[in-house]
Design an enzyme around this catalytic site. Structure first.
Site, PDB file in Angstrom:
ATOM      1  N   ASP A 120      -8.873  40.588 -59.126  1.00 30.65           N
ATOM      2  CA  ASP A 120      -8.265  42.121 -58.479  1.00 30.65           C
ATOM      3  C   ASP A 120      -8.833  41.891 -57.707  1.00 30.65           C
ATOM      4  O   ASP A 120      -9.953  41.796 -57.151  1.00 30.65           O
ATOM      5  CB  ASP A 120      -8.646  42.499 -59.468  1.00 30.65           C
ATOM      6  CG  ASP A 120      -8.579  44.580 -59.186  1.00 30.65           C
ATOM      7  OD1 ASP A 120      -7.402  44.487 -58.523  1.00 30.65           O
ATOM      8  OD2 ASP A 120      -8.869  45.528 -59.335  1.00 30.65           O
ATOM      9  N   SER A 121      -9.086  43.143 -56.887  1.00 33.74           N
ATOM     10  CA  SER A 121     -10.080  43.781 -55.391  1.00 33.74           C
ATOM     11  C   SER A 121     -11.217  44.018 -56.413  1.00 33.74           C
ATOM     12  O   SER A 121     -12.190  44.291 -55.177  1.00 33.74           O
ATOM     13  CB  SER A 121      -8.816  45.288 -54.733  1.00 33.74           C
ATOM     14  OG  SER A 121      -8.886  45.892 -55.917  1.00 33.74           O
ATOM     15  N   CYS A 135      -2.934  43.056 -60.365  1.00 35.36           N
ATOM     16  CA  CYS A 135      -3.909  43.241 -59.223  1.00 35.36           C
ATOM     17  C   CYS A 135      -1.918  43.998 -58.188  1.00 35.36           C
ATOM     18  O   CYS A 135      -1.532  42.527 -57.727  1.00 35.36           O
ATOM     19  CB  CYS A 135      -4.336  43.275 -57.971  1.00 35.36           C
ATOM     20  SG  CYS A 135      -4.325  44.582 -55.707  1.00 35.36           S
ATOM     21  N   GLU A 186     -12.654  53.943 -58.262  1.00 36.13           N
ATOM     22  CA  GLU A 186     -14.695  53.163 -58.157  1.00 36.13           C
ATOM     23  C   GLU A 186     -15.944  53.829 -58.746  1.00 36.13           C
ATOM     24  O   GLU A 186     -17.014  53.164 -58.719  1.00 36.13           O
ATOM     25  CB  GLU A 186     -14.020  52.841 -56.853  1.00 36.13           C
ATOM     26  CG  GLU A 186     -13.192  50.985 -56.456  1.00 36.13           C
ATOM     27  CD  GLU A 186     -13.579  49.803 -57.245  1.00 36.13           C
ATOM     28  OE1 GLU A 186     -14.856  49.669 -57.504  1.00 36.13           O
ATOM     29  OE2 GLU A 186     -12.527  48.851 -57.633  1.00 36.13           O
ATOM     30  N   HIS A 237      -5.907  49.689 -60.978  1.00 37.99           N
ATOM     31  CA  HIS A 237      -6.764  51.052 -61.546  1.00 37.99           C
ATOM     32  C   HIS A 237      -7.039  52.345 -61.892  1.00 37.99           C
ATOM     33  O   HIS A 237      -7.234  53.218 -62.498  1.00 37.99           O
ATOM     34  CB  HIS A 237      -7.957  51.463 -59.639  1.00 37.99           C
ATOM     35  CG  HIS A 237      -8.827  50.141 -59.215  1.00 37.99           C
ATOM     36  ND1 HIS A 237      -7.986  49.418 -58.792  1.00 37.99           N
ATOM     37  CD2 HIS A 237      -9.927  51.005 -59.062  1.00 37.99           C
ATOM     38  CE1 HIS A 237      -8.930  48.407 -58.431  1.00 37.99           C
ATOM     39  NE2 HIS A 237     -10.275  49.631 -58.678  1.00 37.99           N
TER      40      HIS A 237
END
Ligand code: DGL
Length: 275
Positions: free
Chosen positions: A13-14, A76, A155, A189
């Site tokens: 994933d990022s 993602c 995040e 997310h």
């Protein structure tokens, strides 16, 4: 084949979001090993161009392949939307994305044929959920909403913050006006915001977390390809889960510990641009 079946699955994933997919793989396929890569130096992907996301995804694929993996899960939505085809073509091993599984679940769930999708700007711009759902059931109306502020808030760890609630309300307003009965959390997310979203919109809308469906689809893929690991783990075996990031390994490990059902001792740094 037996040895290969014991190899880990590469998940990427990022950043942190893909941990929601890793978590479902751990719960549903406890014999499987995982090598996770989070591109924490380059997050977010959701407002980058297709070419950039494809280049990043290729580098990650090359890195993961150095870890002798047997399959890749692109955990993602943005990377799935832009790079799934390329990675499937080049990886030489089975590759699974998160979009088809989530779309399938939404098609099964909706009663009134009004499905909402929240995702990054990039994912929404590809119309990938709309197209995938239209192929499965052309009667379903898909309303998409790009939510570029949500990934930075997650995040940052602000998953229950009043600022996040305010932002969510703005984003969800239009979708609710369309009387959706199903909402796809179209960014890995967002399951971390699940309880906050549920508090805001209540039970009238079913929340679809593609991570769970992806784990089930992975199980099917491993069975179909003879790659399922059936060998019980030896007691003295080192941890079956390894974590790599492109920046701030300590912060990542702390976050991973807060959401995974295991003790993450460390994440290791990788210079991903060298791959
Ligand atoms: N978690 C990713 C997704 O599912 C990307 C978020 C981002 O980096 O913008 O789309």
């Amino acid at each position: 084949m037996e040895r290969l079946a014991e190899a880990p699955i590469g998940v990427f994933d990022s950043g942190l979001g893909g941990l929601t997919v890793a978590r479902e793989i751990m719960r549903n396929l406890p014999m499987e090993k995982i090598v996770y890569f989070g591109d924490t130096a380059r997050v977010p992907y959701g407002n980058k161009s297709r070419d950039t996301v494809i280049r990043y995804s290729r580098q990650i694929m090359r890195f993961l392949k150095t870890q002798d993996i047997k399959a890749i899960v692109i955990a993602c939505n943005t990377a799935t939307a832009y790079a799934l085809d390329v990675i499937q073509e080049e990886a030489g091993i089975p590759v699974l994305g998160v979009i088809e599984p989530g779309a399938r679940m939404a098609v099964r769930s909706t009663k009134n044929h009004q499905v909402g999708v929240i995702a990054t700007r990039a994912t929404v711009s590809t119309h990938v959920y709309t197209d995938t759902i239209a192929r499965m059931d052309p009667e379903i109306n898909v309303i998409s909403q790009a939510c570029p502020l949500l990934v930075p808030l997650v995040e940052e760890g602000w998953v229950h913050d009043s600022v996040t609630q305010e932002v969510l309300l703005r984003y969800l307003d239009d979708l609710l006006a369309h009387d959706i009965d199903t909402l796809i959390l179209g960014c890995t997310h967002y399951p971390l915001l699940r309880s906050t979203i549920h508090r805001l919109i209540g039970d009238r809308v079913t929340l679809v977390n593609p991570a769970y469906e992806t784990a089930l689809e992975l199980e099917k893929l491993l069975k179909d390809t003879g790659l399922m690991n059936n060998t019980p783990r030896a007691k003295d075996e080192p941890t079956p889960y390894r974590f790599y990031v492109s920046d701030d390994a300590e912060r990542f490990a702390d976050f991973a510990n807060s959401i995974l059902p295991i003790d993450v001792k460390q994440a290791r740094m990788v210079r991903i641009e060298e791959y």
